[in-house]
Design a protein around this motif. Structure first.
Motif, mmCIF file in Angstrom:
data_model
loop_
_atom_site.group_PDB
_atom_site.id
_atom_site.type_symbol
_atom_site.label_atom_id
_atom_site.label_comp_id
_atom_site.label_asym_id
_atom_site.label_seq_id
_atom_site.Cartn_x
_atom_site.Cartn_y
_atom_site.Cartn_z
ATOM 1 N N VAL A 161 23.541 65.678 44.277
ATOM 2 C CA VAL A 161 24.879 64.712 44.221
ATOM 3 C C VAL A 161 23.906 63.426 44.163
ATOM 4 C CG1 VAL A 161 26.099 66.342 45.677
ATOM 5 C CG2 VAL A 161 24.892 64.736 46.497
ATOM 6 N N LEU A 162 24.711 62.418 43.601
ATOM 7 C CA LEU A 162 24.354 61.132 43.602
ATOM 8 C C LEU A 162 25.293 60.311 44.355
ATOM 9 C CD1 LEU A 162 25.319 58.892 40.954
ATOM 10 C CD2 LEU A 162 25.391 61.185 40.221
ATOM 11 N N ALA A 163 24.883 59.198 44.945
ATOM 12 C CA ALA A 163 25.820 58.366 45.826
ATOM 13 C C ALA A 163 25.335 57.001 45.470
ATOM 14 C CB ALA A 163 25.765 58.906 47.413
ATOM 15 N N LEU A 164 26.192 56.061 45.406
ATOM 16 C CA LEU A 164 25.893 54.531 45.192
ATOM 17 C C LEU A 164 27.082 53.739 45.585
ATOM 18 C CD1 LEU A 164 27.503 53.311 42.162
ATOM 19 C CD2 LEU A 164 26.726 55.347 41.594
ATOM 20 N N SER A 165 26.522 52.481 45.740
ATOM 21 C CA SER A 165 27.604 51.539 45.809
ATOM 22 C C SER A 165 27.160 50.274 44.782
ATOM 23 C CB SER A 165 27.661 50.946 47.428
ATOM 24 O OG SER A 165 26.223 50.298 47.584
ATOM 25 N N VAL A 166 28.082 49.636 44.704
ATOM 26 C CA VAL A 166 27.903 48.510 43.443
ATOM 27 C C VAL A 166 29.363 47.665 43.608
ATOM 28 C CG1 VAL A 166 29.096 49.648 41.564
ATOM 29 C CG2 VAL A 166 27.244 48.206 41.143
ATOM 30 N N PRO A 167 29.096 46.414 43.394
ATOM 31 C CA PRO A 167 30.062 45.493 43.371
ATOM 32 C C PRO A 167 31.240 45.684 42.158
ATOM 33 C CG PRO A 167 27.921 44.086 43.403
ATOM 34 C CD PRO A 167 27.609 45.584 43.209
ATOM 35 N N TYR A 168 32.415 45.395 42.315
ATOM 36 C CA TYR A 168 32.994 45.573 41.082
ATOM 37 C C TYR A 168 33.843 44.521 40.679
ATOM 38 C CZ TYR A 168 37.211 47.065 43.916
ATOM 39 O OH TYR A 168 38.136 47.144 44.692
ATOM 40 N N PHE A 169 33.837 44.367 39.359
ATOM 41 C CA PHE A 169 34.322 43.105 38.455
ATOM 42 C C PHE A 169 35.787 42.894 38.485
ATOM 43 C CE2 PHE A 169 34.553 39.896 35.324
ATOM 44 C CZ PHE A 169 33.744 39.013 35.580
ATOM 45 N N PRO B 223 12.044 66.498 41.759
ATOM 46 C CA PRO B 223 13.914 66.498 41.958
ATOM 47 C C PRO B 223 13.901 66.608 43.237
ATOM 48 C CG PRO B 223 12.825 68.833 41.561
ATOM 49 C CD PRO B 223 11.639 67.970 41.382
ATOM 50 N N ALA B 224 15.355 65.822 43.363
ATOM 51 C CA ALA B 224 16.079 65.567 44.861
ATOM 52 C C ALA B 224 17.306 66.065 44.678
ATOM 53 C CB ALA B 224 15.925 64.017 44.851
ATOM 54 N N ASP B 225 17.840 66.598 46.180
ATOM 55 C CA ASP B 225 19.172 67.173 46.376
ATOM 56 C C ASP B 225 20.196 66.001 46.264
ATOM 57 O OD1 ASP B 225 18.374 69.755 46.377
ATOM 58 O OD2 ASP B 225 17.238 69.322 48.201
ATOM 59 N N VAL B 226 19.675 64.962 46.692
ATOM 60 C CA VAL B 226 20.668 63.750 47.241
ATOM 61 C C VAL B 226 19.823 62.367 46.571
ATOM 62 C CG1 VAL B 226 21.914 62.217 48.587
ATOM 63 C CG2 VAL B 226 21.492 64.827 49.113
ATOM 64 N N ILE B 227 20.431 61.781 45.555
ATOM 65 C CA ILE B 227 19.714 60.344 45.079
ATOM 66 C C ILE B 227 20.971 59.505 45.340
ATOM 67 C CG2 ILE B 227 19.008 59.153 43.142
ATOM 68 C CD1 ILE B 227 17.954 62.125 41.776
ATOM 69 N N CYS B 228 20.472 58.419 45.974
ATOM 70 C CA CYS B 228 21.419 57.184 46.456
ATOM 71 C C CYS B 228 20.545 55.919 45.920
ATOM 72 C CB CYS B 228 21.676 57.130 48.062
ATOM 73 S SG CYS B 228 20.704 58.109 49.132
ATOM 74 N N PHE B 229 21.537 55.022 45.653
ATOM 75 C CA PHE B 229 20.914 53.568 45.270
ATOM 76 C C PHE B 229 22.113 52.739 45.725
ATOM 77 C CE2 PHE B 229 23.124 54.539 41.089
ATOM 78 C CZ PHE B 229 22.760 55.714 41.067
ATOM 79 N N TRP B 230 22.023 51.872 46.664
ATOM 80 C CA TRP B 230 23.275 50.970 47.500
ATOM 81 C C TRP B 230 22.907 49.637 46.696
ATOM 82 C CZ3 TRP B 230 26.096 54.868 48.953
ATOM 83 C CH2 TRP B 230 25.284 55.682 49.558
ATOM 84 N N ASP B 231 23.950 49.117 46.078
ATOM 85 C CA ASP B 231 23.913 47.744 45.436
ATOM 86 C C ASP B 231 22.537 47.749 44.978
ATOM 87 O OD1 ASP B 231 26.105 46.907 46.958
ATOM 88 O OD2 ASP B 231 24.855 47.441 48.617
ATOM 89 N N THR B 232 22.203 48.567 43.839
ATOM 90 C CA THR B 232 20.958 48.685 43.149
ATOM 91 C C THR B 232 21.546 48.504 41.621
ATOM 92 O OG1 THR B 232 19.798 49.405 44.679
ATOM 93 C CG2 THR B 232 19.078 49.851 42.472
ATOM 94 N N LEU B 233 22.621 49.294 41.098
ATOM 95 C CA LEU B 233 22.862 49.480 39.758
ATOM 96 C C LEU B 233 23.253 48.078 39.005
ATOM 97 C CD1 LEU B 233 23.043 51.809 37.789
ATOM 98 C CD2 LEU B 233 25.351 51.745 37.908
ATOM 99 N N GLU B 234 23.536 47.097 39.903
ATOM 100 C CA GLU B 234 23.792 45.777 39.078
ATOM 101 C C GLU B 234 22.530 44.875 38.890
ATOM 102 O OE1 GLU B 234 24.396 46.776 42.176
ATOM 103 O OE2 GLU B 234 24.540 45.112 43.684
ATOM 104 N N HIS B 235 21.661 45.478 39.609
ATOM 105 C CA HIS B 235 20.234 44.731 39.366
ATOM 106 C C HIS B 235 19.576 45.207 38.315
ATOM 107 C CE1 HIS B 235 20.379 42.553 43.435
ATOM 108 N NE2 HIS B 235 21.187 43.511 43.587
ATOM 109 N N VAL B 236 19.631 46.322 37.861
ATOM 110 C CA VAL B 236 18.346 47.340 37.084
ATOM 111 C C VAL B 236 18.560 46.551 35.499
ATOM 112 C CG1 VAL B 236 18.393 49.147 38.440
ATOM 113 C CG2 VAL B 236 19.798 49.031 36.208
ATOM 114 N N PRO B 237 17.335 46.548 34.633
ATOM 115 C CA PRO B 237 17.254 46.063 33.367
ATOM 116 C C PRO B 237 18.440 46.701 32.529
ATOM 117 C CG PRO B 237 15.054 46.478 34.355
ATOM 118 C CD PRO B 237 16.090 47.005 35.290
ATOM 119 N N ASP B 238 18.337 48.111 32.649
ATOM 120 C CA ASP B 238 19.172 48.966 31.443
ATOM 121 C C ASP B 238 20.106 50.047 32.441
ATOM 122 O OD1 ASP B 238 20.391 50.779 29.819
ATOM 123 O OD2 ASP B 238 18.863 50.486 28.191
ATOM 124 N N PRO B 239 21.133 49.861 33.035
ATOM 125 C CA PRO B 239 21.557 50.882 33.975
ATOM 126 C C PRO B 239 21.864 52.412 33.241
ATOM 127 C CG PRO B 239 23.301 48.943 33.771
ATOM 128 C CD PRO B 239 22.117 48.625 32.675
#
Ligand SMILES: [Zn+2]
Length: 279
Positions: A200-208, A168-184
């Motif tokens: 908490v989770l923290a992420l960045s992603v481009p948006y359409f 387990p982690a207290d913070v999970i981040c993924f910057w500009d990653t979700l748009e790359h994964v096979p199945d979000p």
């Protein structure tokens, strides 16, 4: 990944893709085929007629995608550490890192266990470690993960999140990653499973629904159909997160906020796990 007008163009040694390198996929939420928005042979950009999630279909097969990410050139010419310290891309990268650590610290200050998925060359993990978190990474690229382990002494698992340790982690981040994964949806469920109570989770992603995406359409610099295979809006991001048992608690779209500075087509989101009824 964050390649915008401020980054250097990537010169890819990868041969042109053909239909044989691609496969059709369905919406990860609804399981139905998408309706074509843009035909970019051999790829297509489609929208789910049920939930409006936008994705690439046909897209590269997993073996073609692994060949793409194994190219050292994938990280060069971008913002992942191969450039001089004061290049414009690296100055931006440092601003994003500092801004993102600040928004995370406001809701989960160090010390704590921080996991970054898609940790690249390890620049963010290195900064997070300096700010007091105990850090680990997951990175698909052998080039990026090997650099992070050998040059920065970081703990980075090379491979897909589903195969990575489940500590387990207290913070999970993924910057500009979700748009790359096979199945979000599957990816976010893996994230949910690794969030410690109160994490908490923290992420960045481009948006359409960003202005550049809507105005530039097929000329949008972030479209990149070989690698950006899911395109979110604030609404579809919240939907997929909810299906994974996560709630988005904050969204930053402004390009003047430090965590997102200069980015007119990307958002930063913070979230938490929705407690199970039996928790
Ligand atoms: Zn759908």
């Amino acid at each position: 990944m964050p390649i915008g007008p401020t980054a250097q163009p990537r010169t890819s040694p990868t041969p042109a893709w053909t239909t044989a390198d691609t496969e059709p996929v369905s919406c990860c939420v609804c399981g139905v085929a998408g309706e074509t928005l843009y035909a970019l042979s051999p790829f297509g950009v489609v929208r789910c007629p049920v939930c409006e999630l936008v994705f690439v279909s046909p897209r590269l097969t997993s073996s073609a995608l692994q060949r793409f990410y194994d190219e050292p050139a994938y990280f060069e010419g971008g913002v992942y550490g191969a450039q001089s310290t004061w290049s414009p891309a690296m100055v931006l990268q440092r601003s994003w890192t500092a801004g993102r650590l600040a928004v995370i610290a406001r809701i989960r200050r160090p010390p704590g266990r921080l996991l970054e998925i898609g940790s690249g060359y390890g620049l963010f993990l290195d900064a997070a470690r300096s700010s007091g978190y105990e850090v680990r990474g997951v990175e698909l690229s052998r080039t990026g993960s090997a650099h992070a382990v050998a040059n920065l002494g970081l703990d980075v698992f090379c491979g897909q999140l589903a195969d990575a340790p489940t500590d387990p982690a207290d913070v999970i981040c993924f910057w500009d990653t979700l748009e790359h994964v096979p199945d979000p949806l599957a990816f976010l469920r893996e994230v949910r499973a690794r969030l410690a109570p109160g994490g908490v989770l923290a992420l960045s992603v481009p948006y359409f629904s960003s202005i550049p995406a809507r105005v530039l359409r097929t000329r949008w610099w972030t479209l990149k159909p070989e690698q950006h295979i899911w395109h979110f809006t604030p609404a579809t991001l919240r939907l997929v997160a909810a299906r994974a048992g996560l709630v988005i608690t904050r969204l930053v779209t402004s390009p003047v906020r430090k965590s997102n500075v200069g980015r007119t087509d990307s958002l930063v989101a913070l979230g938490r796990a929705i407690p199970d009824p039996e928790d």
